[in-house]
Design an enzyme around this catalytic site. Structure first.
Site, PDB file in Angstrom:
ATOM      1  N   TYR A 129       0.854  -1.192   0.000  1.00 52.12           N
ATOM      2  CA  TYR A 129       0.000   0.000   0.000  1.00 52.12           C
ATOM      3  C   TYR A 129       0.888   1.239   0.000  1.00 52.12           C
ATOM      4  O   TYR A 129       1.852   1.328   0.771  1.00 52.12           O
ATOM      5  CB  TYR A 129      -0.905  -0.015   1.229  1.00 52.12           C
ATOM      6  CG  TYR A 129      -1.661   1.279   1.472  1.00 52.12           C
ATOM      7  CD1 TYR A 129      -2.872   1.519   0.831  1.00 52.12           C
ATOM      8  CD2 TYR A 129      -1.170   2.238   2.341  1.00 52.12           C
ATOM      9  CE1 TYR A 129      -3.573   2.697   1.055  1.00 52.12           C
ATOM     10  CE2 TYR A 129      -1.863   3.416   2.571  1.00 52.12           C
ATOM     11  CZ  TYR A 129      -3.051   3.643   1.922  1.00 52.12           C
ATOM     12  OH  TYR A 129      -3.739   4.812   2.145  1.00 52.12           O
ATOM     13  N   HIS A 130       0.565   2.210  -0.851  1.00 51.28           N
ATOM     14  CA  HIS A 130       1.399   3.402  -1.017  1.00 51.28           C
ATOM     15  C   HIS A 130       0.916   4.520  -0.103  1.00 51.28           C
ATOM     16  O   HIS A 130      -0.196   5.029  -0.255  1.00 51.28           O
ATOM     17  CB  HIS A 130       1.357   3.872  -2.467  1.00 51.28           C
ATOM     18  CG  HIS A 130       2.541   4.694  -2.881  1.00 51.28           C
ATOM     19  ND1 HIS A 130       3.025   5.742  -2.124  1.00 51.28           N
ATOM     20  CD2 HIS A 130       3.348   4.616  -3.969  1.00 51.28           C
ATOM     21  CE1 HIS A 130       4.067   6.277  -2.742  1.00 51.28           C
ATOM     22  NE2 HIS A 130       4.287   5.613  -3.858  1.00 51.28           N
ATOM     23  N   GLY A 131       1.725   4.919   0.867  1.00 48.57           N
ATOM     24  CA  GLY A 131       1.410   6.066   1.700  1.00 48.57           C
ATOM     25  C   GLY A 131       1.625   7.358   0.943  1.00 48.57           C
ATOM     26  O   GLY A 131       1.963   7.361  -0.248  1.00 48.57           O
ATOM     27  N   GLU A 202      -2.826   6.636  -5.451  1.00 45.64           N
ATOM     28  CA  GLU A 202      -3.096   6.167  -4.098  1.00 45.64           C
ATOM     29  C   GLU A 202      -2.354   7.015  -3.077  1.00 45.64           C
ATOM     30  O   GLU A 202      -2.885   7.330  -2.004  1.00 45.64           O
ATOM     31  CB  GLU A 202      -2.681   4.704  -3.966  1.00 45.64           C
ATOM     32  CG  GLU A 202      -3.050   4.065  -2.643  1.00 45.64           C
ATOM     33  CD  GLU A 202      -2.805   2.571  -2.682  1.00 45.64           C
ATOM     34  OE1 GLU A 202      -3.771   1.813  -2.878  1.00 45.64           O
ATOM     35  OE2 GLU A 202      -1.636   2.146  -2.523  1.00 45.64           O
TER      36      GLU A 202
END
Length: 330
Positions: A129-131, A202
């Protein structure tokens, strides 16, 4: 100079330095009661200080990145080190940078890495998951290198390759832009490769609800199928609380969709607790389609988020987790 300036030292008790400075400024500017204006200015600065800090702190990461670039240029000029590491002239440089970034992660975020045992000895595709920033991936890569001496390559957006001075950093760390054939070849050569299917979209437009924005992307799944490697899901707890974006502003979303550049401002840099969790690998199955594998991977990442992240994310809570004496179980 006469008048108020002389009164700075007149009498039995001299005035404070600030009062004396006020008298001098009044004489120079000709403005009476300038002290009231200064008091108001200091009040405004005090009021805006937190706002300034949250937009300035992200610059620390940029500074560290350029420190890394500078170190690589210096290292490149050290011909004697090439002889010491003749099979890979960049080994020493990678060790230094891994130590630098791991130290920053430990000090600023109390960074922890859990589930390293889930990474296979051979090649594998790490999907995460890309912050708002990829700083958690940088910490992961540094800690992995220190713990296992393995180097994980990563796929980055095209704009990263346009950043001034970043070329040497990207080359040394094997950062890829694609295409799919290059990703497959990297895996077939026995390397680990990481990719965030949500990408910049994202990063900029997800929020404290940790919504995955992968749309219908399945190219990463096809890469894993073509290379016949497992997919390793990964998620970093509180990654959205460390840095946040102003992605909720509709005009910025429209602008991004038109020019495809990260024009959304960042803020944060808060020293929240960061823990990266590596899930169990999804094995290669020859009869699985890219659509099915992409759905499995998304479900695996969502399961990590559900297990390890309190929704919605909260900056204060994430800060308080730095003081927990017991580590969260994997």
């Amino acid at each position: 100079m006469t008048g108020g300036n002389e009164s700075c030292t007149a009498g039995a008790t001299s005035m404070s330095y600030l009062t004396c400075l006020t008298y001098i400024l009044e004489e120079w500017t000709g403005v009476e009661n300038i002290g009231d204006y200064l008091s108001y200015a200091f009040y405004i600065l005090w009021l805006l200080f937190p706002l300034v800090v949250v937009f300035v702190l992200p610059g620390v990461i940029v500074i560290l990145l350029y420190v890394s670039v500078l170190w690589l240029h210096i290292y490149k000029r050290k011909n004697e080190i090439k002889e010491a590491y003749s099979h890979d002239v960049w080994i020493g440089a990678k060790e230094v940078l891994a130590t630098l970034w791991d130290g920053h992660g430990r000090i600023w975020h109390g960074y922890e890495l859990h589930g390293v045992e889930n990474i296979p000895e051979g090649p594998g595709l790490v999907v995460f998951y890309h912050g708002a920033t990829p700083v958690d991936y940088i910490y992961f890569s540094a800690r992995l290198h220190i713990m296992t001496k393995r180097h994980c390559r990563v796929v980055a957006d095209h704009f990263v390759f346009r950043l001034p001075g970043f070329r040497i950093l990207l080359e040394v760390h094997g950062v890829l832009h694609g295409p799919k054939e290059a990703c497959v070849r990297t895996l077939e050569n026995g390397h680990l490769l990481a990719i965030a299917p949500g990408g910049v979209r994202e990063a900029l437009f997800s929020d404290e609800m940790y919504t995955i924005l992968w749309s219908d992307r399945k190219g990463f799944a096809q890469v894993a199928i073509d290379a016949k490697v497992p997919i390793i899901p990964m998620f970093t707890q509180n990654v959205r609380e460390g840095f946040r974006t102003l992605g909720g502003i509709k005009i910025l979303r429209s602008l991004y969709e038109r020019i495809r550049l990260p024009v959304v401002p960042l803020y944060g840099g808060f020293p929240v607790k960061l823990r990266t969790f590596i899930g169990e690998p999804i094995p290669y199955e020859p009869n699985t389609t890219a659509e099915e594998l992409a759905a499995k991977t998304k479900a695996a990442v969502e399961a990590l988020i559900e297990k390890h992240q309190k929704i919605p994310g909260n900056i204060f809570r994430a800060l308080m987790e730095r003081f927990q004496t017991q580590k969260k179980e994997d």
